[in-house]
Structure formats: C-alpha cells, structure tokens
Design a protein around this motif. Structure first.
Motif, PDB file in Angstrom:
ATOM      1  N   ARG A 140       0.991  -1.165   0.290  1.00 58.36           N
ATOM      2  CA  ARG A 140      -0.036   0.094   0.250  1.00 58.36           C
ATOM      3  C   ARG A 140       0.799   1.335   0.006  1.00 58.36           C
ATOM      4  O   ARG A 140       0.871   1.969  -0.588  1.00 58.36           O
ATOM      5  CB  ARG A 140      -1.161   0.188   0.858  1.00 58.36           C
ATOM      6  CG  ARG A 140      -1.534   0.998   0.896  1.00 58.36           C
ATOM      7  CD  ARG A 140      -3.028   0.925   2.946  1.00 58.36           C
ATOM      8  NE  ARG A 140      -3.888   2.303   2.393  1.00 58.36           N
ATOM      9  CZ  ARG A 140      -3.661   3.039   1.502  1.00 58.36           C
ATOM     10  NH1 ARG A 140      -2.478   4.178   2.509  1.00 58.36           N
ATOM     11  NH2 ARG A 140      -4.798   4.287   2.339  1.00 58.36           N
ATOM     12  N   SER A 141       1.894   1.303   0.670  1.00 50.67           N
ATOM     13  CA  SER A 141       2.822   2.331   0.701  1.00 50.67           C
ATOM     14  C   SER A 141       3.729   2.409  -0.437  1.00 50.67           C
ATOM     15  O   SER A 141       3.812   3.865  -0.959  1.00 50.67           O
ATOM     16  CB  SER A 141       3.713   2.262   2.354  1.00 50.67           C
ATOM     17  OG  SER A 141       4.755   3.173   2.403  1.00 50.67           O
ATOM     18  N   ILE A 142       4.049   1.135  -1.131  1.00 51.30           N
ATOM     19  CA  ILE A 142       5.113   1.512  -2.090  1.00 51.30           C
ATOM     20  C   ILE A 142       4.016   2.279  -3.412  1.00 51.30           C
ATOM     21  O   ILE A 142       3.761   3.475  -4.089  1.00 51.30           O
ATOM     22  CB  ILE A 142       5.160   0.337  -3.075  1.00 51.30           C
ATOM     23  CG1 ILE A 142       6.128   0.125  -2.271  1.00 51.30           C
ATOM     24  CG2 ILE A 142       5.735   0.120  -4.423  1.00 51.30           C
ATOM     25  CD1 ILE A 142       6.749  -1.661  -2.012  1.00 51.30           C
ATOM     26  N   SER A 143       2.248   2.033  -3.085  1.00 51.27           N
ATOM     27  CA  SER A 143       1.391   1.952  -4.036  1.00 51.27           C
ATOM     28  C   SER A 143       1.501   3.891  -4.068  1.00 51.27           C
ATOM     29  O   SER A 143       0.715   4.612  -5.471  1.00 51.27           O
ATOM     30  CB  SER A 143       0.558   1.141  -4.407  1.00 51.27           C
ATOM     31  OG  SER A 143       0.572  -0.226  -4.191  1.00 51.27           O
ATOM     32  N   GLN A 144       1.331   3.502  -3.303  1.00 48.55           N
ATOM     33  CA  GLN A 144       0.664   5.520  -2.450  1.00 48.55           C
ATOM     34  C   GLN A 144       2.422   6.096  -2.776  1.00 48.55           C
ATOM     35  O   GLN A 144       1.603   7.145  -3.817  1.00 48.55           O
ATOM     36  CB  GLN A 144       0.137   5.734  -1.162  1.00 48.55           C
ATOM     37  CG  GLN A 144      -0.270   7.032  -0.218  1.00 48.55           C
ATOM     38  CD  GLN A 144      -1.653   7.089  -1.038  1.00 48.55           C
ATOM     39  OE1 GLN A 144      -2.369   6.352  -1.341  1.00 48.55           O
ATOM     40  NE2 GLN A 144      -1.468   8.726  -1.991  1.00 48.55           N
ATOM     41  N   ASP A 145       3.502   6.402  -3.028  1.00 48.10           N
ATOM     42  CA  ASP A 145       4.360   6.831  -3.065  1.00 48.10           C
ATOM     43  C   ASP A 145       4.342   6.695  -4.659  1.00 48.10           C
ATOM     44  O   ASP A 145       4.781   7.640  -5.258  1.00 48.10           O
ATOM     45  CB  ASP A 145       5.841   6.329  -2.826  1.00 48.10           C
ATOM     46  CG  ASP A 145       6.222   6.044  -1.356  1.00 48.10           C
ATOM     47  OD1 ASP A 145       4.909   6.914  -0.211  1.00 48.10           O
ATOM     48  OD2 ASP A 145       6.315   5.446  -0.911  1.00 48.10           O
ATOM     49  N   LEU A 146       3.895   5.336  -5.235  1.00 47.17           N
ATOM     50  CA  LEU A 146       4.502   5.767  -6.474  1.00 47.17           C
ATOM     51  C   LEU A 146       3.211   6.523  -7.256  1.00 47.17           C
ATOM     52  O   LEU A 146       3.447   7.473  -8.305  1.00 47.17           O
ATOM     53  CB  LEU A 146       3.788   4.226  -7.224  1.00 47.17           C
ATOM     54  CG  LEU A 146       3.560   4.371  -9.007  1.00 47.17           C
ATOM     55  CD1 LEU A 146       4.974   4.651  -9.538  1.00 47.17           C
ATOM     56  CD2 LEU A 146       2.974   2.905  -9.200  1.00 47.17           C
ATOM     57  N   LYS A 147       1.714   6.737  -6.930  1.00 46.81           N
ATOM     58  CA  LYS A 147       0.863   7.773  -6.862  1.00 46.81           C
ATOM     59  C   LYS A 147       1.591   8.881  -6.692  1.00 46.81           C
ATOM     60  O   LYS A 147       0.949   9.434  -7.923  1.00 46.81           O
ATOM     61  CB  LYS A 147      -0.316   7.446  -6.931  1.00 46.81           C
ATOM     62  CG  LYS A 147      -1.795   8.268  -6.349  1.00 46.81           C
ATOM     63  CD  LYS A 147      -2.738   7.877  -6.100  1.00 46.81           C
ATOM     64  CE  LYS A 147      -3.700   8.973  -5.769  1.00 46.81           C
ATOM     65  NZ  LYS A 147      -4.558   9.092  -4.870  1.00 46.81           N
ATOM     66  N   VAL A 148       1.757   9.409  -6.101  1.00 41.77           N
ATOM     67  CA  VAL A 148       2.494  10.734  -5.493  1.00 41.77           C
ATOM     68  C   VAL A 148       3.997  10.807  -6.395  1.00 41.77           C
ATOM     69  O   VAL A 148       3.517  12.150  -7.543  1.00 41.77           O
ATOM     70  CB  VAL A 148       3.291  10.903  -4.210  1.00 41.77           C
ATOM     71  CG1 VAL A 148       3.711  12.102  -4.138  1.00 41.77           C
ATOM     72  CG2 VAL A 148       1.720  10.704  -3.287  1.00 41.77           C
ATOM     73  N   ALA A 149       4.175  10.321  -6.798  1.00 40.14           N
ATOM     74  CA  ALA A 149       5.495  10.485  -7.429  1.00 40.14           C
ATOM     75  C   ALA A 149       4.809  10.396  -9.118  1.00 40.14           C
ATOM     76  O   ALA A 149       5.374  11.623 -10.062  1.00 40.14           O
ATOM     77  CB  ALA A 149       6.295   9.606  -7.613  1.00 40.14           C
TER      78      ALA A 149
END
Length: 109
Positions: free
Chosen positions: A46-55
C-alpha cells in the motif's frame, strides 16, 4: 533528450506498477490461505502504491515554443501512461483498503 529521460522514468514506473500488482495478487492468495504475518507485506504494498501515485503526479510535461507536433505527441502519450499508472496504483490502494489494510493497521477479514 528530456523526453527520453521522462519516457524512461515512466517506463520504470510502469514496471513498478506491474510488479506491485503481481505482488498484490501473491499476497492476496497468501491471506486467503490464512497466513497472518502477511499484513506487514500488504502495508508495504500500500505504501509503495501510494508513493508511486504521488511520484506520478510530479512527472513534468514540457511544451516547446513554437509547438513541435512530435514533442506534443510524446507529451500526450507520457501523460496518458502517467494517468493509467496512477489509476492502477489507486486501484491497488482501494483493494487493500477494502480488505482492511489502512495506514498500517488491519481491520480483520
């Protein structure tokens, strides 16, 4: 040159989305088999997906002056791929939230 770097960066992000999606499916299967220690891996996904979305929201789309049709086409393709990757990342986040992975906590199954 900038377009090539941006395109390469986008390709890397797409590969990350695919990797996270595959990891999500594997983790869902493990949870279905009642492996409780997997919650930490879901939280990481979930954290990786959230970081990717922000990036993805910070990928610069440049415009030339005067407008270059080739560059405009490249930029519109990069923008379309960026939006699609952001959509997939949000779907992963929503799926994890629906099964109870919310900001590192677990609601139960």
């Amino acid at each position: 040159m900038v377009e090539a770097i941006a395109t390469f960066g986008l390709a890397v992000n797409i590969m990350q989305v695919v990797g996270v999606g595959a990891k999500f499916i594997d983790l869902a299967w493990k949870i279905w088999r009642s492996e409780k220690e997997i919650v930490d891996e879901f939280t990481t996904s979930r954290s990786i997906s959230q970081d990717l979305k922000v990036a993805l929201q910070h990928i610069p789309i440049t415009t030339s002056s005067p407008r270059d049709p080739v560059e405009d086409e490249i930029n519109s393709r990069i923008l379309a791929l960026t939006k699609k990757c952001g959509t997939v990342a949000q779907q992963i986040i929503n799926s994890l939230d629906n099964i109870g992975i919310l900001d590192g906590s677990h609601r139960g199954m």
